[in-house]
Design an enzyme around this catalytic site. Sequence first.
Site, PDB file in Angstrom:
ATOM      1  N   LYS A  93       0.839  -1.185   0.000  1.00 14.91           N
ATOM      2  CA  LYS A  93       0.000   0.000   0.000  1.00 14.91           C
ATOM      3  C   LYS A  93       0.883   1.247   0.000  1.00 14.91           C
ATOM      4  O   LYS A  93       1.954   1.273   0.611  1.00 14.91           O
ATOM      5  CB  LYS A  93      -0.916   0.000   1.228  1.00 14.91           C
ATOM      6  CG  LYS A  93      -2.042   1.035   1.142  1.00 14.91           C
ATOM      7  CD  LYS A  93      -3.015   0.905   2.302  1.00 14.91           C
ATOM      8  CE  LYS A  93      -4.185   1.866   2.119  1.00 14.91           C
ATOM      9  NZ  LYS A  93      -5.116   1.841   3.282  1.00 14.91           N
ATOM     10  N   ASN A 129     -14.198   2.835  -3.397  1.00 19.55           N
ATOM     11  CA  ASN A 129     -13.527   3.117  -2.137  1.00 19.55           C
ATOM     12  C   ASN A 129     -13.218   4.601  -2.036  1.00 19.55           C
ATOM     13  O   ASN A 129     -13.013   5.285  -3.047  1.00 19.55           O
ATOM     14  CB  ASN A 129     -12.240   2.298  -2.015  1.00 19.55           C
ATOM     15  CG  ASN A 129     -11.063   2.937  -2.742  1.00 19.55           C
ATOM     16  OD1 ASN A 129     -10.350   3.784  -2.183  1.00 19.55           O
ATOM     17  ND2 ASN A 129     -10.849   2.562  -4.007  1.00 19.55           N
ATOM     18  N   ASN A 188       2.662   6.315  -7.321  1.00 15.07           N
ATOM     19  CA  ASN A 188       1.223   6.566  -7.346  1.00 15.07           C
ATOM     20  C   ASN A 188       0.949   7.963  -7.905  1.00 15.07           C
ATOM     21  O   ASN A 188       0.918   8.948  -7.174  1.00 15.07           O
ATOM     22  CB  ASN A 188       0.644   6.411  -5.933  1.00 15.07           C
ATOM     23  CG  ASN A 188      -0.870   6.465  -5.919  1.00 15.07           C
ATOM     24  OD1 ASN A 188      -1.496   6.972  -6.829  1.00 15.07           O
ATOM     25  ND2 ASN A 188      -1.455   5.952  -4.850  1.00 15.07           N
ATOM     26  N   PHE A 189       0.760   8.014  -9.226  1.00  8.51           N
ATOM     27  CA  PHE A 189       0.387   9.251  -9.909  1.00  8.51           C
ATOM     28  C   PHE A 189      -1.097   9.228 -10.273  1.00  8.51           C
ATOM     29  O   PHE A 189      -1.515   9.886 -11.225  1.00  8.51           O
ATOM     30  CB  PHE A 189       1.192   9.409 -11.205  1.00  8.51           C
ATOM     31  CG  PHE A 189       2.653   9.705 -11.017  1.00  8.51           C
ATOM     32  CD1 PHE A 189       3.087  10.662 -10.117  1.00  8.51           C
ATOM     33  CD2 PHE A 189       3.596   9.030 -11.771  1.00  8.51           C
ATOM     34  CE1 PHE A 189       4.442  10.937  -9.957  1.00  8.51           C
ATOM     35  CE2 PHE A 189       4.953   9.302 -11.637  1.00  8.51           C
ATOM     36  CZ  PHE A 189       5.376  10.253 -10.726  1.00  8.51           C
ATOM     37  N   SER A 190      -1.889   8.470  -9.526  1.00  6.23           N
ATOM     38  CA  SER A 190      -3.216   8.174 -10.052  1.00  6.23           C
ATOM     39  C   SER A 190      -4.337   8.042  -9.047  1.00  6.23           C
ATOM     40  O   SER A 190      -5.485   7.845  -9.444  1.00  6.23           O
ATOM     41  CB  SER A 190      -3.134   6.882 -10.872  1.00  6.23           C
ATOM     42  OG  SER A 190      -2.444   5.875 -10.150  1.00  6.23           O
ATOM     43  N   CYS A 191      -4.058   8.123  -7.743  1.00  4.61           N
ATOM     44  CA  CYS A 191      -5.146   8.044  -6.768  1.00  4.61           C
ATOM     45  C   CYS A 191      -6.141   9.161  -7.061  1.00  4.61           C
ATOM     46  O   CYS A 191      -5.771  10.337  -7.081  1.00  4.61           O
ATOM     47  CB  CYS A 191      -4.603   8.177  -5.350  1.00  4.61           C
ATOM     48  SG  CYS A 191      -5.888   8.042  -4.079  1.00  4.61           S
ATOM     49  N   LYS A 229       2.272   4.569 -12.144  1.00  2.00           N
ATOM     50  CA  LYS A 229       0.885   4.101 -12.192  1.00  2.00           C
ATOM     51  C   LYS A 229       0.001   5.219 -12.725  1.00  2.00           C
ATOM     52  O   LYS A 229      -0.087   6.299 -12.142  1.00  2.00           O
ATOM     53  CB  LYS A 229       0.422   3.663 -10.799  1.00  2.00           C
ATOM     54  CG  LYS A 229      -0.931   2.941 -10.803  1.00  2.00           C
ATOM     55  CD  LYS A 229      -1.215   2.327  -9.444  1.00  2.00           C
ATOM     56  CE  LYS A 229      -2.496   1.510  -9.448  1.00  2.00           C
ATOM     57  NZ  LYS A 229      -2.750   0.870  -8.138  1.00  2.00           N
ATOM     58  N   ASN A 256      -5.551   2.809 -12.500  1.00  2.09           N
ATOM     59  CA  ASN A 256      -6.020   2.988 -11.134  1.00  2.09           C
ATOM     60  C   ASN A 256      -7.531   3.145 -11.210  1.00  2.09           C
ATOM     61  O   ASN A 256      -8.133   3.067 -12.278  1.00  2.09           O
ATOM     62  CB  ASN A 256      -5.350   4.206 -10.486  1.00  2.09           C
ATOM     63  CG  ASN A 256      -5.285   4.095  -8.967  1.00  2.09           C
ATOM     64  OD1 ASN A 256      -6.197   3.572  -8.326  1.00  2.09           O
ATOM     65  ND2 ASN A 256      -4.214   4.598  -8.367  1.00  2.09           N
ATOM     66  N   THR A 257      -8.165   3.372 -10.077  1.00  2.00           N
ATOM     67  CA  THR A 257      -9.625   3.423 -10.036  1.00  2.00           C
ATOM     68  C   THR A 257     -10.183   4.645 -10.770  1.00  2.00           C
ATOM     69  O   THR A 257      -9.506   5.636 -10.980  1.00  2.00           O
ATOM     70  CB  THR A 257     -10.111   3.422  -8.588  1.00  2.00           C
ATOM     71  OG1 THR A 257      -9.435   4.472  -7.870  1.00  2.00           O
ATOM     72  CG2 THR A 257      -9.838   2.090  -7.917  1.00  2.00           C
TER      73      THR A 257
END
Length: 427
Positions: A93, A129, A188-191, A229, A256-257
Amino acid sequence: MATSPLTSSFLSTGGTCGTRSREQSFLLRAPAPDSRRCSALRVRASGAEPDLSVRVNGLEMPNPFVIASGPPGTNYTVMKRAFDEGWGAVIAKTVSLDSSKVINVTPRYARLRAGSNGSAKGEIIGWQNIELISDRPLETMLKEFKQLKEEYPERILIASIMEEYDKAAWQELIERVEETGVDAFEINFSCPHGMPERKMGAAVGQDCALLEEVCGWINEKATIPVWAKMTPNITDITEPARVALQTGCEGVSAINTIMSVMGINLNTLHPEPCVEGYSTPGGYSAKAVHPIALAKVMSMAKMMKAEFRDTEKSLSGIGGVQTGGDAAEFILLGADTVQVCTGVMMHGYGLVKQLSAELKDFMRKHNFSSIDDFKGHSLQYFTTHTDLVQRQQEAIRQRKAIKKGLQSDKDWTGDGFVKETESMVSN
């Protein structure tokens, strides 16, 4: 991992990473399927077991199935479980320097079922989420990364990291995480939710100028492979993917989502997931996003094939994977690995055994002996709508020509006499 300058045509503001869509530029008129490629598919030796192992950016994995960053990789206990069950790699995570800024709420998930609003019986097809990145102290996560690598030195552990728009912070985080012995980074470039005001997550992935700068900081410091990502919440996903690869990242992963509102409870009139009567848009995943993910991966794979053919750049497919067939689709579109998060949350860590068995069944059916035998095979069948029209018109002309039969008595042959006769019968 040296950076390279990019032309201004790749850069923009406003979240599209360009003033025009470049995604369609890779869906040029497709040539006829390459018969040499089709015939070159290696045939599995009779009785031989299909080999699921893959080598990606120098990383050896027993299979292409990777735990995606999220709850299934949130601490030592669950990551150990993933390795014990047989997952090819684990992405932890997402961590950052200061976890005190991360405050989650409960409930933070909502499900969409096939059926009427509020149905509790239908199949779960969507999952939302509003969860943030890891809320555990970085020091704790680092100790657990180190412990996992000591206990599983041959297994692949990938750290997902995210920071604010600050070069020193990014490089400090990279240095501290690398010291634990992790094998690679996923950035993480995408949350899609949480702290965009600090230029974190998708706020970077949607701005190519910002992305180029941050990727430069990262690749200036990192000495292990870096995957970027990508966010699907953008007009053309190939543009930020190109930027990440050109500025030194060894690979990209997607998707990603998807930013979403799960729904409104028609009994209470409140949105879901409901926290003290309120909610916020969040990330959508599970089975329903699979076709969208396939389209994004296909576009990136076409771009990478056209522009990075002679490199070792990698692609990791993510989105709605619950069966071996789902995974095979990503691989057929060019993915080296396939990530799973929501599927594990719904079915448990043992899902990898089902995925592996079903993927092997697919490979046996087509006599494939390895993942490389069919990786990217289906890309050749994608083209433009204009080309589809032309292909169909030509096929119709050919069928009509056959139905017209022989044009002259000189065209009769002895071998094909019966078929030639049938070609001129009207009923």
